[in-house]
Design a protein around this motif. Sequence first.
Motif, PDB file in Angstrom:
ATOM      1  N   PRO A  42     -17.855   5.513 -48.011  1.00  0.00           N
ATOM      2  CA  PRO A  42     -17.821   4.289 -48.298  1.00  0.00           C
ATOM      3  C   PRO A  42     -16.664   4.274 -49.367  1.00  0.00           C
ATOM      4  CG  PRO A  42     -19.759   5.100 -49.221  1.00  0.00           C
ATOM      5  CD  PRO A  42     -19.438   6.124 -48.547  1.00  0.00           C
ATOM      6  N   GLY A  43     -16.083   3.148 -49.690  1.00  0.00           N
ATOM      7  CA  GLY A  43     -14.979   2.788 -50.853  1.00  0.00           C
ATOM      8  C   GLY A  43     -13.780   3.392 -50.387  1.00  0.00           C
ATOM      9  N   LEU A  44     -12.731   3.281 -51.430  1.00  0.00           N
ATOM     10  CA  LEU A  44     -11.516   3.802 -51.359  1.00  0.00           C
ATOM     11  C   LEU A  44     -11.271   5.238 -51.217  1.00  0.00           C
ATOM     12  CD1 LEU A  44      -9.854   1.511 -54.032  1.00  0.00           C
ATOM     13  CD2 LEU A  44      -9.814   1.021 -51.256  1.00  0.00           C
ATOM     14  N   ARG A  45      -9.976   5.666 -50.573  1.00  0.00           N
ATOM     15  CA  ARG A  45      -9.755   7.065 -50.365  1.00  0.00           C
ATOM     16  C   ARG A  45      -9.076   7.401 -51.741  1.00  0.00           C
ATOM     17  NH1 ARG A  45      -8.287   5.954 -44.780  1.00  0.00           N
ATOM     18  NH2 ARG A  45      -9.945   6.783 -43.397  1.00  0.00           N
ATOM     19  N   ARG A  46      -8.869   8.761 -51.948  1.00  0.00           N
ATOM     20  CA  ARG A  46      -7.748   9.033 -53.194  1.00  0.00           C
ATOM     21  C   ARG A  46      -6.435   8.548 -52.962  1.00  0.00           C
ATOM     22  NH1 ARG A  46     -10.372  15.153 -54.040  1.00  0.00           N
ATOM     23  NH2 ARG A  46     -11.989  14.697 -55.415  1.00  0.00           N
ATOM     24  N   GLU A  47      -6.103   8.615 -52.112  1.00  0.00           N
ATOM     25  CA  GLU A  47      -4.531   8.286 -51.981  1.00  0.00           C
ATOM     26  C   GLU A  47      -4.438   6.756 -52.003  1.00  0.00           C
ATOM     27  OE1 GLU A  47      -6.233   9.316 -47.520  1.00  0.00           O
ATOM     28  OE2 GLU A  47      -6.330   9.834 -49.716  1.00  0.00           O
ATOM     29  N   GLU A  48      -5.480   5.722 -51.487  1.00  0.00           N
ATOM     30  CA  GLU A  48      -5.504   4.462 -51.788  1.00  0.00           C
ATOM     31  C   GLU A  48      -5.377   4.017 -53.149  1.00  0.00           C
ATOM     32  OE1 GLU A  48      -7.456   3.180 -47.490  1.00  0.00           O
ATOM     33  OE2 GLU A  48      -8.658   3.873 -49.273  1.00  0.00           O
ATOM     34  N   VAL A  49      -6.205   4.776 -54.071  1.00  0.00           N
ATOM     35  CA  VAL A  49      -6.457   4.709 -55.579  1.00  0.00           C
ATOM     36  C   VAL A  49      -4.980   4.922 -56.095  1.00  0.00           C
ATOM     37  CG1 VAL A  49      -7.460   5.056 -57.647  1.00  0.00           C
ATOM     38  CG2 VAL A  49      -8.753   4.945 -55.681  1.00  0.00           C
ATOM     39  N   ALA A  50      -4.513   5.975 -55.661  1.00  0.00           N
ATOM     40  CA  ALA A  50      -3.107   6.485 -56.192  1.00  0.00           C
ATOM     41  C   ALA A  50      -1.894   5.659 -55.784  1.00  0.00           C
ATOM     42  CB  ALA A  50      -2.796   8.002 -55.615  1.00  0.00           C
ATOM     43  N   SER A  58      -1.456  13.800 -55.694  1.00  0.00           N
ATOM     44  CA  SER A  58      -1.926  15.024 -56.240  1.00  0.00           C
ATOM     45  C   SER A  58      -2.354  14.609 -57.740  1.00  0.00           C
ATOM     46  CB  SER A  58      -0.850  16.161 -56.186  1.00  0.00           C
ATOM     47  OG  SER A  58      -0.396  16.269 -54.925  1.00  0.00           O
ATOM     48  N   TRP A  59      -1.690  14.006 -58.459  1.00  0.00           N
ATOM     49  CA  TRP A  59      -1.947  13.786 -59.885  1.00  0.00           C
ATOM     50  C   TRP A  59      -3.358  13.203 -60.042  1.00  0.00           C
ATOM     51  CZ3 TRP A  59      -3.336   9.835 -62.913  1.00  0.00           C
ATOM     52  CH2 TRP A  59      -3.441  10.017 -64.417  1.00  0.00           C
ATOM     53  N   TYR A  60      -3.763  11.936 -59.299  1.00  0.00           N
ATOM     54  CA  TYR A  60      -4.799  11.379 -59.218  1.00  0.00           C
ATOM     55  C   TYR A  60      -6.232  12.385 -58.747  1.00  0.00           C
ATOM     56  CZ  TYR A  60      -8.931   8.373 -58.547  1.00  0.00           C
ATOM     57  OH  TYR A  60     -10.028   7.888 -58.642  1.00  0.00           O
ATOM     58  N   THR A  61      -5.669  13.229 -57.804  1.00  0.00           N
ATOM     59  CA  THR A  61      -6.648  14.035 -57.286  1.00  0.00           C
ATOM     60  C   THR A  61      -7.273  14.952 -58.242  1.00  0.00           C
ATOM     61  OG1 THR A  61      -5.700  13.966 -55.021  1.00  0.00           O
ATOM     62  CG2 THR A  61      -7.260  15.925 -55.720  1.00  0.00           C
ATOM     63  N   LEU A  63      -6.736  14.344 -61.506  1.00  0.00           N
ATOM     64  CA  LEU A  63      -7.547  13.767 -62.574  1.00  0.00           C
ATOM     65  C   LEU A  63      -8.954  13.399 -62.336  1.00  0.00           C
ATOM     66  CD1 LEU A  63      -7.533  11.823 -65.010  1.00  0.00           C
ATOM     67  CD2 LEU A  63      -7.288   9.964 -63.708  1.00  0.00           C
ATOM     68  N   GLU A  64      -9.386  13.051 -60.976  1.00  0.00           N
ATOM     69  CA  GLU A  64     -10.682  13.144 -60.448  1.00  0.00           C
ATOM     70  C   GLU A  64     -11.229  14.238 -60.472  1.00  0.00           C
ATOM     71  OE1 GLU A  64     -12.644  11.702 -56.333  1.00  0.00           O
ATOM     72  OE2 GLU A  64     -11.701  10.011 -57.328  1.00  0.00           O
ATOM     73  N   GLN A  65     -10.840  15.531 -60.087  1.00  0.00           N
ATOM     74  CA  GLN A  65     -11.093  16.964 -60.344  1.00  0.00           C
ATOM     75  C   GLN A  65     -11.670  17.286 -61.644  1.00  0.00           C
ATOM     76  OE1 GLN A  65      -8.615  19.005 -57.829  1.00  0.00           O
ATOM     77  NE2 GLN A  65      -9.481  18.429 -56.027  1.00  0.00           N
ATOM     78  N   GLY A  66     -11.078  16.655 -62.647  1.00  0.00           N
ATOM     79  CA  GLY A  66     -11.544  16.836 -64.249  1.00  0.00           C
ATOM     80  C   GLY A  66     -10.378  17.961 -64.410  1.00  0.00           C
ATOM     81  N   ARG A  67      -9.464  17.984 -64.275  1.00  0.00           N
ATOM     82  CA  ARG A  67      -8.325  19.322 -64.444  1.00  0.00           C
ATOM     83  C   ARG A  67      -7.661  18.870 -65.613  1.00  0.00           C
ATOM     84  NH1 ARG A  67      -5.096  21.839 -59.118  1.00  0.00           N
ATOM     85  NH2 ARG A  67      -6.711  21.814 -57.746  1.00  0.00           N
ATOM     86  N   ASP A  68      -7.133  19.856 -66.314  1.00  0.00           N
ATOM     87  CA  ASP A  68      -6.820  19.804 -67.561  1.00  0.00           C
ATOM     88  C   ASP A  68      -5.155  19.301 -67.252  1.00  0.00           C
ATOM     89  OD1 ASP A  68      -5.881  19.959 -70.198  1.00  0.00           O
ATOM     90  OD2 ASP A  68      -5.542  22.043 -70.632  1.00  0.00           O
ATOM     91  N   ILE A  69      -4.823  18.061 -67.242  1.00  0.00           N
ATOM     92  CA  ILE A  69      -3.656  17.535 -67.187  1.00  0.00           C
ATOM     93  C   ILE A  69      -3.248  16.472 -67.930  1.00  0.00           C
ATOM     94  CG2 ILE A  69      -3.760  17.799 -64.632  1.00  0.00           C
ATOM     95  CD1 ILE A  69      -4.516  14.742 -64.173  1.00  0.00           C
ATOM     96  N   LYS A  70      -2.006  15.874 -68.593  1.00  0.00           N
ATOM     97  CA  LYS A  70      -1.664  15.066 -69.265  1.00  0.00           C
ATOM     98  C   LYS A  70      -1.933  13.724 -68.926  1.00  0.00           C
ATOM     99  CE  LYS A  70       1.821  15.089 -72.399  1.00  0.00           C
ATOM    100  NZ  LYS A  70       3.128  15.634 -73.261  1.00  0.00           N
ATOM    101  N   VAL A  71      -2.367  12.936 -69.546  1.00  0.00           N
ATOM    102  CA  VAL A  71      -2.676  11.416 -69.282  1.00  0.00           C
ATOM    103  C   VAL A  71      -2.090  10.578 -70.194  1.00  0.00           C
ATOM    104  CG1 VAL A  71      -4.838  11.654 -67.892  1.00  0.00           C
ATOM    105  CG2 VAL A  71      -4.826  11.355 -70.234  1.00  0.00           C
TER     106      VAL A  71
END
Length: 283
Positions: A42-50, A58-61, A63-71
Motif C-alpha cells: 500500500p501507499g507510495l513507492r520510494r520513487e514516487e516520494v522522490a 537514490s538519495w531518498y532511498t 534517507l529512508e534506509q537511515g544512511r549517513d547522508i547530508k540533509v
Amino acid sequence: MTSGSLGVARRREQLSDFLRTRRARITPEVAGLVSVGRRRTPGLRREEVALLAGVGVSWYTWLEQGRDIKVSNEVLDAVGRALRLSEAERAHLYLLAGMNPPRVEGTAGAEVGPELRRLLEAWTPQPAVLRDRYWNLLAINGAAQTVFGYGESDRNCLFAFFTNERYRSLHVEWAAVAPEVVAAFRANAAHFPDDTEFDRVVAELSTVSEEFAQLWAKHEVHTHGQAVKAVHHPEVGDLVFDLTALTVADHPEWHVELYNSRPGTGTAERLQRLARVQLAAPA
C-alpha cells in the motif's frame, strides 16, 4: 559501540521506520499521481516520494534506509510536503534526521482560550501573566493588576515597565533592574533576526522613553528565565516572588509567567491580606 554511536544508530532506525509508515498511508490518487501496474504494497513507492519531493531516487532511498547522508532544511521540508506531514510529524522528522526543528510560526492574532484564562485565575491570589514573544500582555489575572500596578491601557510588559508610573513606583530597585530587563528583551529578539515587529517595539518605546533608548544602545544581553521580583505595595508592604516562565506547548510563542511567593518573606500572608482588602473595597 559507544553510547553516542548507539544513539545515532537508534535514531536512524527510527527515521527509517517513520518514513516507511508515512509513505504507506498515502495512495497515489491522494498524492495526485496516476497509478500504473499492480502494487504489492500500500501507499507510495520510494520513487514516487522522490518525484513529489524533487529529490533523487537514490538519495531518498538512502534517507529512508537511515544512511549517513547530508540533509538540509529545504530538502526535509520537501519530503515533509510530499508525505503530507503534520507540524508535529515535520518536527519529528527533523529530530530523527539529527537537526533542530524550525520554529513554529503563526500564533499572532490567535485567541487566548478559556483553559489558559482559568489557569491564570486559579493562580490567584498570586500574580500570573500570559505574554507573547514581543512581551505583549495577552492575559493577566486580577492579582497581577493589583500587585504590579498594571492599568487598563497597558498592553506590553516592556512599555509598562518604562512608562507606567504606578508600575515603576511599586518595584523595588527599579533603576537597578531596568538594565537587566532591556538586556533580556534584546536576548529574546536575537532569536528572531528577521522579525521586524521587534524593531517596531524598540523604535516606538525609544520615542517615549529616553531611559529605554539609552539602555538599548548599550547592547547588553541577559537571559530572562528564573528570577526574583520584589515590589513594595502601599497597602501591605514588601512582596517578594520567584518567577517561573513556562512555554505554552501548542503556542510556542506564548509564555505563562507564574509568580510564587518566596518562602520566609511573609509574602503569602500579605497577599491573603491584600485579597481581603480588595474584596472589602466598594465596587
